[in-house]
Structure formats: structure tokens, C-alpha cells
Design an enzyme around this catalytic site. Structure first.
Site, PDB file in Angstrom:
ATOM      1  N   ARG A 120       0.853  -1.193   0.000  1.00 46.48           N
ATOM      2  CA  ARG A 120       0.000   0.000   0.000  1.00 46.48           C
ATOM      3  C   ARG A 120       0.888   1.242   0.000  1.00 46.48           C
ATOM      4  O   ARG A 120       0.991   1.978   0.984  1.00 46.48           O
ATOM      5  CB  ARG A 120      -0.906  -0.006   1.223  1.00 46.48           C
ATOM      6  N   GLN A 125       0.196   2.373  -6.388  1.00 43.65           N
ATOM      7  CA  GLN A 125      -1.233   2.666  -6.551  1.00 43.65           C
ATOM      8  C   GLN A 125      -1.769   2.251  -7.916  1.00 43.65           C
ATOM      9  O   GLN A 125      -2.888   1.745  -8.029  1.00 43.65           O
ATOM     10  CB  GLN A 125      -1.492   4.160  -6.327  1.00 43.65           C
ATOM     11  N   ASP A 128      -2.697  -1.477  -7.985  1.00 47.60           N
ATOM     12  CA  ASP A 128      -3.494  -1.978  -6.866  1.00 47.60           C
ATOM     13  C   ASP A 128      -4.836  -2.529  -7.343  1.00 47.60           C
ATOM     14  O   ASP A 128      -5.815  -1.801  -7.483  1.00 47.60           O
ATOM     15  CB  ASP A 128      -3.700  -0.856  -5.845  1.00 47.60           C
ATOM     16  N   SER A 131      -7.978  -2.196  -4.904  1.00 45.08           N
ATOM     17  CA  SER A 131      -8.635  -0.892  -4.920  1.00 45.08           C
ATOM     18  C   SER A 131      -9.460  -0.690  -6.187  1.00 45.08           C
ATOM     19  O   SER A 131     -10.591  -0.206  -6.139  1.00 45.08           O
ATOM     20  CB  SER A 131      -7.603   0.229  -4.785  1.00 45.08           C
ATOM     21  N   TYR A 226      -5.797   0.034   6.299  1.00 49.12           N
ATOM     22  CA  TYR A 226      -6.880  -0.918   6.545  1.00 49.12           C
ATOM     23  C   TYR A 226      -7.426  -0.727   7.970  1.00 49.12           C
ATOM     24  O   TYR A 226      -6.747  -0.218   8.855  1.00 49.12           O
ATOM     25  CB  TYR A 226      -6.391  -2.363   6.397  1.00 49.12           C
TER      26      TYR A 226
END
Length: 361
Positions: A120, A125, A128, A131, A226
Site C-alpha cells: 500500500r 497505486q 493496486d 482498490s 486498513y
């Protein structure tokens, strides 16, 4: 270097691990891409588009006999048996702790890049998958709720009378929850959001929703953004404090999940009994036990006059865009895995990059 894109065989799975747009970029970089016949049809990507993009449409054995195998869902024993010795698997593993499929792949010298293990970090990103797919799930959950709810979401004023806006509550303000809030606001509902992590309050407000503030005596902020599991005392306080808020809702969308742990119970049966008949609960945590104990995975049931939706694969319901996002995530990962050589792409040492080193199963 060969990239394989097989047909997903899990029941109800319509996504595909790569799209013609991404395949075209792979081909331009010197990869040989082999796509199993029919792999993208359910997502709206016919074989002809893959061929036009530079892929070779082949049978299942051909797609699996490749250096890099790209998949969406967890492989089974037959998949592992078909994989090339010493190849690389890139996809979801959907497991925690010791995994027999990972062990079987290791026995064949296959390196496993599990997409759940993506760090993360800001650099990761664009890769990911969790996500990108959760974003789609949050959107599709609201569409499901609107279709199941027997009233309008927005305030409606007509010559025949007026209707008040639906009161919609989203539990869990992660990626899926925030997208659910944004989508419900676009549809005109009166939206409330709740999360155990206090840092999400500003995000809920920024989307035009009203945050539900509860004093639990502790926070649920965990590592990597998280949520962490609350203590038993805090869980009890949370259920009691949420009950009156939830009982006033017309639609509840729950997204609260903790990695590798059962989903927390947020909507008790007592709360369901207090809801107005015709209310709707969409439980995105159905696959990990559910945020409501009455949820049945992969079923839509009615309990105490309330419709409870337990679908476990919302991204597959938006298969074309879900596949496009997933494919780009994987393409961005492969970009950092290879160098450009005279004869085509050359694989780097995967342990020398913090992203691929963290992902290796």
C-alpha cells in the site's frame, strides 16, 4: 517472452485478465501474447479484437504454456498442472496463510505474484487491483440497491404528489464505501457514512454525506490504511450505538472487512427486525461471513420483510470496465518487471524491487 491470458472458468466470473487495448501495448513492447479462445467474450472483448491487437488466439494448453500467466481468479489444481514449469503466475490468490495452490506452483518452480500482496504505497497505486475492483463493487452495490428498493432514491415532486429521498447508510468508508457514498449521492439519496477509522470522517464529508460519529473508546485504524479488529467491548458498544441509527435507514450498504478475518457484525438481526418493510441491505462482506448474520452468500433473501443481497462478485457484473482496470493494473506491474533487450523484454530480478519482492508468494 510469452504472456498467457486464459479463459476464467469460475462460475459467474465474466472478467478477463487482459484486454485488446493492453494486449496491443504488450505486442508493441515485443511480448508474444497468447489468448485462450473466448477468454474475453463475456466481458465484451471478442477474439477478433485480440487478434487485431496482435495476440494469437489459441487453445487452453497454449495460453497456459507461457512465461507470464495472467489470471483474475484463484487457480485450481487443473490450472496448476497446465502451467509451464518455471513460469510466473500473476493474479489473485484469494487465500490467507498456508496455501496448497501456492505450494503446488512452487513445486513446479513457478513464482507467484499474488495481487493481494501489493504494497500500500504511492508507487504501487497504479497496480493496486484490490482498490480498482473495490471501486467498481461500491458503484455496482448502489445500483443493485436502487433496483431492489421499491421507492425512489431522490426526492421526487410531481403533480401526483411528492416522495421523500431514501435514507441510505454506508458502513465502511474504504474504497468501496466511498464509491458507494458518491454513487448514492449522484442518485439523490440522503446519505450517511460510518467507519471505525476517524480519519475517514473528512472523506465522507467531502462527498456530501453526513458522518455517523460514535464514541467506542478506541479506534479501528490499522496498518496500511486498513481497519483493524476492535476489542470485544468496543464491538458490543458499536452494535448498540449503531442500532438506533440503522433502524432509521431505508437502504444499508455494508462494506466493512478486515483482511484474513471474519467480517464484523454491524447489522444485527434485531436491527433488521426494526427496519421498515421493503428496506434493502446490500452486504459486500458476504464472502467473508457478512456484516449481517442473515446474509446468504450469492443469494438474495428476504428476512423480516427486508431484502438482503449477498452477491460476492460485483466487479464481474461490470465486466468490461472491471477487466479494463484489472488489465491496466497488471500491465503497470509488468512494466516494472522487465527491461528492454535486443531480442525483446528481459525479466529483472524480482527480489530487487520492493513491490515484486513483497508480492512473491
Amino acid at each position: 517472452m510469452k504472456i498467457g491470458v486464459p479463459l476464467e472458468t469460475r462460475p459467474g466470473e465474466a472478467r478477463v485478465a487482459s484486454t485488446p487495448e493492453v494486449v496491443k501495448k504488450f505486442a508493441a513492447k515485443g511480448f508474444e501474447v497468447l489468448v485462450e479462445r473466448g477468454a474475453g467474450v463475456r466481458a465484451g472483448y471478442p477474439d477478433t479484437e485480440y487478434e487485431a491487437a496482435g495476440a494469437r488466439v489459441t487453445d487452453r494448453a497454449g495460453a497456459y504454456d507461457t512465461d507470464l500467466l495472467l489470471k483474475v481468479r484463484r487457480p485450481d489444481a487443473a490450472d496448476v498442472a497446465a502451467m509451464r514449469q518455471g513460469g510466473i503466475y500473476i493474479g489473485l490468490m484469494e487465500g490467507c496463510g498456508e496455501d496448497e495452490m501456492v505450494a503446488a506452483m512452487r513445486a513446479k518452480g513457478i513464482r507467484v505474484l499474488a495481487m493481494e500482496r501489493m504494497p500500500r504505497t504511492s508507487r504501487a497505486q497504479s497496480m493496486d487491483v484490490l482498490s480498482s475492483q473495490a471501486n467498481i463493487a461500491g458503484y455496482r452495490a448502489v445500483i443493485e440497491a436502487a433496483a431492489r428498493y421499491g421507492r425512489f432514491f431522490p426526492m421526487m415532486m410531481t403533480s401526483a404528489g411528492s416522495a421523500k429521498p431514501a435514507r441510505l447508510m454506508v458502513l465502511g468508508a474504504g474504497v468501496a464505501g466511498l464509491q458507494a457514498i458518491a454513487t448514492a449521492r449522484r442518485l439523490g439519496a440522503e446519505v450517511f457514512g460510518y467507519d471505525v477509522r476517524p480519519e475517514t470522517r473528512e472523506q465522507i464529508l467531502s462527498l456530501g454525506a453526513k458522518p455517523i460519529d460514535l464514541d467506542l473508546g478506541e479506534t479501528g485504524s490499522g496498518e496500511g490504511g486498513y481497519a483493524k479488529e476492535l476489542s470485544a467491548e468496543a464491538k458490543a458498544r458499536q452494535q448498540a450505538a449503531l442500532a438506533d441509527q440503522l433502524a432509521r435507514a431505508h437502504v444499508i450498504i455494508t462494506t466493512a472487512q478486515i483482511p484474513c478475518r471474519p467480517a464484523p457484525v454491524l447489522v444485527t438481526e434485531a436491527v433488521v427486525q426494526r427496519l421498515r418493510p421493503g428496506s434493502v441491505i446490500v452486504d459486500l462482506a458476504a464472502g467473508s461471513g457478512g456484516n449481517c448474520p442473515l446474509t446468504v452468500p450469492d443469494q438474495v433473501v428476504e428476512r423480516h420483510g427486508v431484502v438482503i443481497v449477498g452477491h460476492t462478485n460485483y466487479p464481474s457484473m461490470v465486466a468490461a470496465d472491471a477487466s479494463a482496470f484489472y488489465a491496466k493494473n497488471l500491465a503497470n506491474l509488468i512494466e516494472i518487471m522487465v527491461d528492454k533487450g535486443d531480442a525483446g523484454p528481459v525479466l529483472k530480478d524480482l527480489m530487487q524491487d520492493d513491490i515484486t519482492a513483497a508480492m512473491l508468494g
